[in-house]
Design a protein around this motif. Structure first.
Motif, short mmCIF file in Angstrom:
data_model
loop_
_atom_site.label_atom_id
_atom_site.label_comp_id
_atom_site.label_asym_id
_atom_site.label_seq_id
_atom_site.Cartn_x
_atom_site.Cartn_y
_atom_site.Cartn_z
N THR A 511 0.83 -1.21 0.00
CA THR A 511 0.00 0.00 0.00
C THR A 511 0.86 1.26 0.00
N LEU A 515 0.78 4.26 -2.79
CA LEU A 515 0.52 5.66 -2.43
C LEU A 515 1.67 6.55 -2.86
N VAL A 533 -3.09 12.24 0.27
CA VAL A 533 -2.91 10.82 -0.02
C VAL A 533 -2.68 10.00 1.25
N LYS A 535 -4.03 9.97 4.04
CA LYS A 535 -5.22 9.46 4.73
C LYS A 535 -5.43 7.97 4.46
N GLN A 536 -4.98 7.52 3.29
CA GLN A 536 -5.18 6.12 2.92
C GLN A 536 -4.35 5.17 3.79
N LYS A 539 -6.69 4.32 6.61
CA LYS A 539 -8.07 3.98 6.26
C LYS A 539 -8.47 2.57 6.68
N SER A 540 -7.53 1.62 6.65
CA SER A 540 -7.87 0.22 6.91
C SER A 540 -8.04 -0.11 8.39
#
Length: 615
Positions: A511, A515, A533, A535-536, A539-540
């Protein structure tokens, strides 16, 4: 804040509205303005200890005589050093004329910094080096008084390179290292144009309205001009704090309301807040106006000001910090299973003390409610001993940790330095019942977690508690700041490192590469400012999952006891601090496009192994 970070700066502005002889007659000293400036700066010394500076403008000076003077210091106690030098100059003058203090006009002509306009600054080095050359105020000199400018502020700009380009200037090495240099060049550019259009009648409002929309960042800036004009302005979102006070003797502005109140002994409602996008402008004759020089945008005042940075002597800040602690009492009580008999509460460092009182108040409210319920349940079947035992139940509080003087090691090897770090704090032995008591310790915030791991948790473990709970009055710090706080490296944040560890554990490490490629794509299209970006990365995972991983990361390998962490929630943060909703370091919701660019650059730096700022 147990993790020391450099942050903020402090601004102090004074315009005397009477002649110097007025203050000499009323207050028995012609140095009244300088004395007030010293207090105004000293009462904000928490905002900057890397250096300080003072600039002054003398009104109605004969041609050929100096009218703009400046003094700066990066001494270990820079405010005291500046005013010591001014005091020495005054003492030297008294050697030649012991009565010079009774002659305001004469003293004004000989004492360098005795002027009617005073601009002071306290500096934390968030950008540039910590040499004295980087201390504010910066000045521009010219033979024409209206083209002399001193400028200082509490701010960071994100678009310094673009600013130089906009005025067609190729910056030198010094200018590239200082955002104030960029801000100075732009304001000075429009200041000169305003003087060229109307010599002797400068339109300072138009000059500011043309310059300020070019700045991307949070700012609270003050300036004094050689012709006697002074100004203070604030960014459109109100990110950085700004306050002012006006009476018939003086016009004052500063970064903190409490500093003005204490210095001039005035009530809370007498000190006003300069609203987002406004400028306080003082003219040559002492008149003033409040002008909207930037279109105001959504208010995003920095919440860290309320959590930690500003002095807690302001009554509103005191109440808000207490509320932050109070809101944490429920999750803390749940974490200890409401077992107050076997729980000790404390705080680290001293700046967390007010939040600690709020936490205790919340626990006391719960305990008092239980007392009432239990007593009522007895239905009058009670004796004095039983009743006494119930009403005398208290929340157990102890001064667990004491911060020692700043410790330094004369040996540079890592193992020796690590040993010294462990002893930044000392503990109070005998306060905890071994293997029985849970220890709850509140901190302002957890940034890097380094001090927690290397010093605090290790130190607290020596008391052999059953369990340690670290409580943060701030939410998880996940994103860089770029508006005046030196938090711009993602790899420094323990919340980010926790999320990265979780990605690795769950086989999602790719990931990060995805990103990073996304950032490169945005950079190529010149759209790095359009989306956050990073923030991803989070996110999980739930807040609880990241918090649990943080708790694991702050425990040294040789410490074998349970350690938990409890964070403030975003909603309760906003409830406690309703007027300071700036939360981008927690949520990633930046108020300006430059914030997204900074966080994405910081992520790229992390992926490339570059230990540099994101702006």
């Amino acid at each position: 804040m147990s993790d020391a970070i450099k942050h903020e700066c402090g601004l102090a502005f004074i315009r005397l509205r009477k002649s110097l002889s007025y203050y000499q007659q009323k207050y028995q000293t012609v140095l009244w303005g300088l004395n007030k400036m010293y207090l105004l700066m000293e009462k904000q010394h928490n905002r900057g200890q890397d250096g300080a500076g003072l600039a002054s403008v003398k009104l109605n000076v004969e041609p050929g005589y100096p009218f703009l003077n400046r003094i700066r210091s990066n001494h270990p106690q820079p405010i005291a050093d500046i005013f010591r030098q001014i005091g020495q100059e005054y003492a030297e003058l008294q050697k030649y004329n012991n009565d010079i203090g009774k002659h305001p006009g004469l003293l004004k002509g000989h004492l360098s910094h005795l002027g009617e306009l005073l601009l002071g600054h306290l500096r934390y080095g968030t950008q540039g080096k910590n040499s004295v050359e980087f201390c504010h105020p910066f000045i521009k000199r010219n033979t024409i008084p209206a083209r002399n400018l001193a400028l200082a502020g509490n701010f960071n700009l994100i678009n310094t390179e673009e600013l130089f380009q906009s005025i067609g200037m190729e910056p030198g090495d010094f200018q590239r290292q200082s955002d104030l240099a960029a801000l100075m060049e732009v304001i000075y550019h429009f200041l000169v144009k305003a003087d060229e259009l109307s010599p002797g009648k400068m339109d300072i409002v138009t000059a500011l309205k043309r310059a300020l929309p070019m700045f991307d960042g949070g700012f609270h800036v003050g300036g004094i001009v050689g012709n006697g004009i002074g100004f203070v302005f604030r960014d459109a979102h109100g990110i950085r704090p700004s306050y002012y006070y006006i009476n018939d003797e003086v016009i004052v502005a500063a970064s903190e309301r409490a500093a003005i109140r204490t210095t001039f002994n005035v009530g809370e409602n007498e000190v006003q807040e300069l609203m987002p996008g406004q400028a306080l402008i003082v003219y040559e004759d002492g008149s003033f106006q409040i002008e909207q020089v930037l279109e105001p945008k959504e208010r995003r005042a920095c919440s860290f000001e309320r959590i930690y940075f500003s002095r807690g002597s302001d009554e509103k800040i005191y109440r808000e910090r207490s509320a932050l602690g109070y809101h944490l009492s429920k999750p803390v009580l749940e974490a200890i299973d409401y077992d107050l008999r076997n729980t000790i509460f404390s705080f680290i460092p001293n700046t967390a003390e007010v939040a600690f009182y709020g936490l205790i108040k919340g626990c006391e409210d719960y305990l008092n409610k239980i007392k009432i319920e239990r007593i009522l349940a007895w239905n009058g079947n009670v004796d004095a001993e039983k009743l006494s035992e119930m009403i005398n139940r208290k929340i157990r509080m102890e001064k667990i940790a004491i911060k020692d003087v700043k410790m330094r090691t004369f040996i540079t090897e890592d193992v020796s330095r690590s040993e010294m770090v462990q002893h930044v704090y000392d503990i109070t032995y005998g306060t905890v019942r071994k293997d029985l008591d849970t220890l709850v310790v509140i901190d302002d915030s957890i940034v890097r977690g380094t001090t927690l791991k290397e010093s605090i948790v290790r130190m607290l473990s020596r008391l052999s508690p059953k369990r340690i709970i670290i409580v943060s009055s701030a939410p998880q710090i996940r994103y860089p700041d770029c508006y005046g706080i030196d938090m711009s490296k993602l790899g420094d944040f323990i919340a980010f490192n926790a999320a990265v560890e979780l990605l690795k554990e769950r086989g999602k490490e790719d990931t990060l590469k995805e990103l990073y490629d996304q950032c490169l794509h945005l950079l190529h299209k010149n759209e790095l400012h359009t989306v956050n970006v990073v923030k991803q990365v989070y996110k999980s995972f739930t807040n609880e999952e990241i918090t649990k991983k943080i708790a694991e990361l702050i425990v040294p390998a040789d410490v074998d006891l349970p350690v938990d962490v409890i964070y403030q929630g975003i909603e309760t943060l906003h409830m406690a601090c309703p007027n300071n909703l700036g939360d981008w370091y927690f949520t990633g919701n930046y108020p300006t496009p430059g914030g997204n660019r900074v966080v994405n650059k910081a992520f790229m730096n992390y992926m490339e192994g570059r230990n540099v700022r994101g702006y």
